[in-house]
Motif scaffolding. Structure first.
Motif, PDB file in Angstrom:
ATOM      1  N   ILE A 196      -5.252  -3.199  -9.558  1.00  0.00           N
ATOM      2  CA  ILE A 196      -3.885  -3.730  -9.695  1.00  0.00           C
ATOM      3  C   ILE A 196      -3.611  -4.872  -8.733  1.00  0.00           C
ATOM      4  CG2 ILE A 196      -2.889  -1.599 -10.575  1.00  0.00           C
ATOM      5  CD1 ILE A 196      -1.562  -1.466  -7.616  1.00  0.00           C
ATOM      6  N   ALA A 197      -2.675  -5.715  -9.162  1.00  0.00           N
ATOM      7  CA  ALA A 197      -2.146  -6.787  -8.319  1.00  0.00           C
ATOM      8  C   ALA A 197      -1.058  -6.220  -7.419  1.00  0.00           C
ATOM      9  CB  ALA A 197      -1.574  -7.893  -9.194  1.00  0.00           C
ATOM     10  N   GLY A 198      -0.748  -6.955  -6.351  1.00  0.00           N
ATOM     11  CA  GLY A 198       0.288  -6.501  -5.440  1.00  0.00           C
ATOM     12  C   GLY A 198       1.618  -7.205  -5.632  1.00  0.00           C
ATOM     13  N   GLY A 199       1.560  -8.506  -5.960  1.00  0.00           N
ATOM     14  CA  GLY A 199       2.803  -9.254  -6.080  1.00  0.00           C
ATOM     15  C   GLY A 199       3.395  -9.587  -4.720  1.00  0.00           C
ATOM     16  N   SER A 200       4.682  -9.904  -4.681  1.00  0.00           N
ATOM     17  CA  SER A 200       5.328 -10.274  -3.426  1.00  0.00           C
ATOM     18  C   SER A 200       5.399  -9.059  -2.500  1.00  0.00           C
ATOM     19  CB  SER A 200       6.730 -10.814  -3.691  1.00  0.00           C
ATOM     20  OG  SER A 200       7.502  -9.860  -4.387  1.00  0.00           O
ATOM     21  N   LYS A 201       5.495  -9.321  -1.219  1.00  0.00           N
ATOM     22  CA  LYS A 201       5.409  -8.276  -0.212  1.00  0.00           C
ATOM     23  C   LYS A 201       6.598  -7.328  -0.292  1.00  0.00           C
ATOM     24  CE  LYS A 201       4.915  -7.581   4.777  1.00  0.00           C
ATOM     25  NZ  LYS A 201       5.954  -6.567   4.829  1.00  0.00           N
ATOM     26  N   GLY A 202       6.318  -6.024  -0.383  1.00  0.00           N
ATOM     27  CA  GLY A 202       7.328  -4.994  -0.277  1.00  0.00           C
ATOM     28  C   GLY A 202       7.180  -4.286   1.061  1.00  0.00           C
ATOM     29  N   VAL A 228      -0.778  -8.228   1.590  1.00  0.00           N
ATOM     30  CA  VAL A 228      -1.712  -8.003   2.692  1.00  0.00           C
ATOM     31  C   VAL A 228      -1.777  -9.211   3.611  1.00  0.00           C
ATOM     32  CG1 VAL A 228      -4.109  -7.491   3.291  1.00  0.00           C
ATOM     33  CG2 VAL A 228      -3.049  -6.359   1.325  1.00  0.00           C
ATOM     34  N   PHE A 229      -2.084 -10.408   3.074  1.00  0.00           N
ATOM     35  CA  PHE A 229      -2.320 -11.529   3.988  1.00  0.00           C
ATOM     36  C   PHE A 229      -1.046 -12.056   4.636  1.00  0.00           C
ATOM     37  CE2 PHE A 229      -2.193 -14.227   0.001  1.00  0.00           C
ATOM     38  CZ  PHE A 229      -1.195 -15.121   0.378  1.00  0.00           C
ATOM     39  N   GLN A 230       0.136 -11.746   4.072  1.00  0.00           N
ATOM     40  CA  GLN A 230       1.384 -12.146   4.712  1.00  0.00           C
ATOM     41  C   GLN A 230       2.000 -11.033   5.557  1.00  0.00           C
ATOM     42  OE1 GLN A 230       3.870 -13.988   1.548  1.00  0.00           O
ATOM     43  NE2 GLN A 230       3.273 -15.926   2.472  1.00  0.00           N
ATOM     44  N   HIS A 231       1.305  -9.926   5.671  1.00  0.00           N
ATOM     45  CA  HIS A 231       1.772  -8.825   6.508  1.00  0.00           C
ATOM     46  C   HIS A 231       1.687  -9.241   7.973  1.00  0.00           C
ATOM     47  CE1 HIS A 231       1.920  -4.757   8.260  1.00  0.00           C
ATOM     48  NE2 HIS A 231       2.459  -4.381   7.124  1.00  0.00           N
ATOM     49  N   GLU A 232       2.576  -8.696   8.802  1.00  0.00           N
ATOM     50  CA  GLU A 232       2.523  -9.014  10.239  1.00  0.00           C
ATOM     51  C   GLU A 232       1.230  -8.524  10.878  1.00  0.00           C
ATOM     52  OE1 GLU A 232       5.162  -5.163  11.750  1.00  0.00           O
ATOM     53  OE2 GLU A 232       6.026  -7.175  11.813  1.00  0.00           O
ATOM     54  N   ASP A 233       0.582  -7.538  10.256  1.00  0.00           N
ATOM     55  CA  ASP A 233      -0.702  -7.029  10.741  1.00  0.00           C
ATOM     56  C   ASP A 233      -1.614  -6.821   9.532  1.00  0.00           C
ATOM     57  OD1 ASP A 233      -2.873  -5.730  11.851  1.00  0.00           O
ATOM     58  OD2 ASP A 233      -1.668  -4.409  13.129  1.00  0.00           O
ATOM     59  N   PRO A 234      -2.262  -7.882   9.034  1.00  0.00           N
ATOM     60  CA  PRO A 234      -3.097  -7.762   7.836  1.00  0.00           C
ATOM     61  C   PRO A 234      -4.211  -6.716   7.962  1.00  0.00           C
ATOM     62  CG  PRO A 234      -2.689 -10.065   8.328  1.00  0.00           C
ATOM     63  CD  PRO A 234      -2.187  -9.282   9.502  1.00  0.00           C
ATOM     64  N   GLU A 235      -4.754  -6.581   9.162  1.00  0.00           N
ATOM     65  CA  GLU A 235      -5.817  -5.588   9.345  1.00  0.00           C
ATOM     66  C   GLU A 235      -5.290  -4.175   9.125  1.00  0.00           C
ATOM     67  OE1 GLU A 235      -9.009  -4.024  12.737  1.00  0.00           O
ATOM     68  OE2 GLU A 235      -8.068  -5.999  12.949  1.00  0.00           O
ATOM     69  N   ALA A 236      -4.100  -3.887   9.626  1.00  0.00           N
ATOM     70  CA  ALA A 236      -3.539  -2.544   9.503  1.00  0.00           C
ATOM     71  C   ALA A 236      -3.212  -2.200   8.052  1.00  0.00           C
ATOM     72  CB  ALA A 236      -2.294  -2.412  10.372  1.00  0.00           C
ATOM     73  N   ILE A 237      -2.556  -3.105   7.333  1.00  0.00           N
ATOM     74  CA  ILE A 237      -2.214  -2.786   5.947  1.00  0.00           C
ATOM     75  C   ILE A 237      -3.473  -2.703   5.084  1.00  0.00           C
ATOM     76  CG2 ILE A 237      -1.767  -5.162   5.203  1.00  0.00           C
ATOM     77  CD1 ILE A 237       0.212  -1.991   4.173  1.00  0.00           C
ATOM     78  N   ALA A 238      -4.490  -3.519   5.386  1.00  0.00           N
ATOM     79  CA  ALA A 238      -5.765  -3.394   4.669  1.00  0.00           C
ATOM     80  C   ALA A 238      -6.386  -2.035   4.928  1.00  0.00           C
ATOM     81  CB  ALA A 238      -6.720  -4.509   5.090  1.00  0.00           C
ATOM     82  N   ARG A 239      -6.273  -1.541   6.168  1.00  0.00           N
ATOM     83  CA  ARG A 239      -6.832  -0.223   6.499  1.00  0.00           C
ATOM     84  C   ARG A 239      -6.093   0.877   5.740  1.00  0.00           C
ATOM     85  NH1 ARG A 239      -7.158  -0.901  11.477  1.00  0.00           N
ATOM     86  NH2 ARG A 239      -9.403  -1.265  11.516  1.00  0.00           N
ATOM     87  N   ALA A 240      -4.782   0.759   5.624  1.00  0.00           N
ATOM     88  CA  ALA A 240      -4.010   1.771   4.898  1.00  0.00           C
ATOM     89  C   ALA A 240      -4.392   1.794   3.425  1.00  0.00           C
ATOM     90  CB  ALA A 240      -2.516   1.490   5.059  1.00  0.00           C
ATOM     91  N   VAL A 241      -4.482   0.620   2.834  1.00  0.00           N
ATOM     92  CA  VAL A 241      -4.839   0.531   1.411  1.00  0.00           C
ATOM     93  C   VAL A 241      -6.255   1.054   1.188  1.00  0.00           C
ATOM     94  CG1 VAL A 241      -5.322  -1.110  -0.432  1.00  0.00           C
ATOM     95  CG2 VAL A 241      -3.238  -1.349   0.916  1.00  0.00           C
TER      96      VAL A 241
END
Length: 264
Positions: A196-202, A228-241
């Motif tokens: 799936i795609a993510g779309g704009s940041k939620g 993910v890439f616009q998250h304040e912590d891209p590494e953390a949200i990538a880890r969660a996903v």
């Protein structure tokens, strides 16, 4: 499939599941947050568990030294938000060019139901034929978009993913229908792995809940860009996903292990 396609699919996924972070948005939106210093973003998301990153061919020199031995996908069409029609995606490269810049797979964006569908059918048909010659996997980004088309309707999304299979893609990305029950129809509409795609940041929870629903429906993972890439912590949200996709974590466990707040 050929041996080459199978081998390269292994490079962009883990045991048949996929966490892909597309960062081709520079051609569409410009150097937005997360893409100016794309090297740091690539390092962060791959350190966090992403299997592969995706860009246009010209960004390849900025990818390889920062992707931590993860996979690389080159996107082969595009448009801009300031042009006459953002949905009118034109070819930006070939499979041979992707091979030359070190890609493990190629991708193409299709808007099923749009005014540009006929041209994009030709594009995908051309790219899948080229890819077969090189043993290169094709990720079709097949969305249900166009006049009178509901982009979250599971029937329309099911048509879009089947469209990708019919034209020879190896993996398909599409929009999310909103819940696991309805998305199961989308997954069952094709034998291809569906991501799936993510779309704009939620919110973080909204992002991870969407991933959890995808996996519960039988999906194969995600291809999320801005979330993910616009998250304040891209590494953390990538880890969660990645925790949901690869380790079957619950939403709360994935957020906690990534060090993200368990907001309601």
């Amino acid at each position: 499939m050929t041996t080459g396609i199978d081998a390269r699919l292994d490079r962009i996924g883990t045991d048949g599941s996929y966490v892909i972070i597309p960062m081709d948005h520079g051609i569409t939106m410009g150097a937005v947050q997360g893409l100016k210093d794309i090297e740091s973003t690539i390092d962060g998301v791959t350190s966090g568990g992403a299997d592969a990153v995706l860009t246009q061919k010209g960004i390849a020199p900025r990818v390889h030294d920062n992707k931590n031995d993860k996979g690389y996908i080159v996107h082969l069409n595009g448009s801009t938000t300031i042009g006459p029609d953002e949905q009118d995606k034109r070819l930006t490269g070939t499979v041979e060019e992707a091979v030359r810049v070190g890609a493990d797979a190629v991708s193409l964006h299709i808007n099923v139901g749009s005014d540009h569908e006929p041209e994009q059918i030709s594009q995908l048909s051309e790219i899948t034929e080229q890819a077969q010659r090189f043993g290169m996997p094709v990720l079709a980004m097949a969305y249900a978009r166009g006049p009178g088309v509901d982009s979250t309707d599971p029937e329309a999304l099911g048509h879009a993913v089947r469209f990708a299979e019919e034209l020879g893609a190896d993996i398909v990305k599409t929009g999310y229908s909103g819940d696991a029950e309805s998305f199961q129809h989308v997954v069952e509409s094709t034998r291809l792995p569906v991501i799936i795609a993510g779309g704009s940041k939620g919110s973080d929870r909204e992002t991870v809940e969407m991933v959890r629903g995808t996996m519960d429906a039988g999906g194969a993972g995600i291809s999320m860009g801005r979330s993910v890439f616009q998250h304040e912590d891209p590494e953390a949200i990538a880890r969660a996903v990645a925790g949901v996709v690869h380790d079957d974590l619950s939403v709360d466990d994935a957020l906690a292990e990534a060090g993200l707040a368990l907001e309601a």
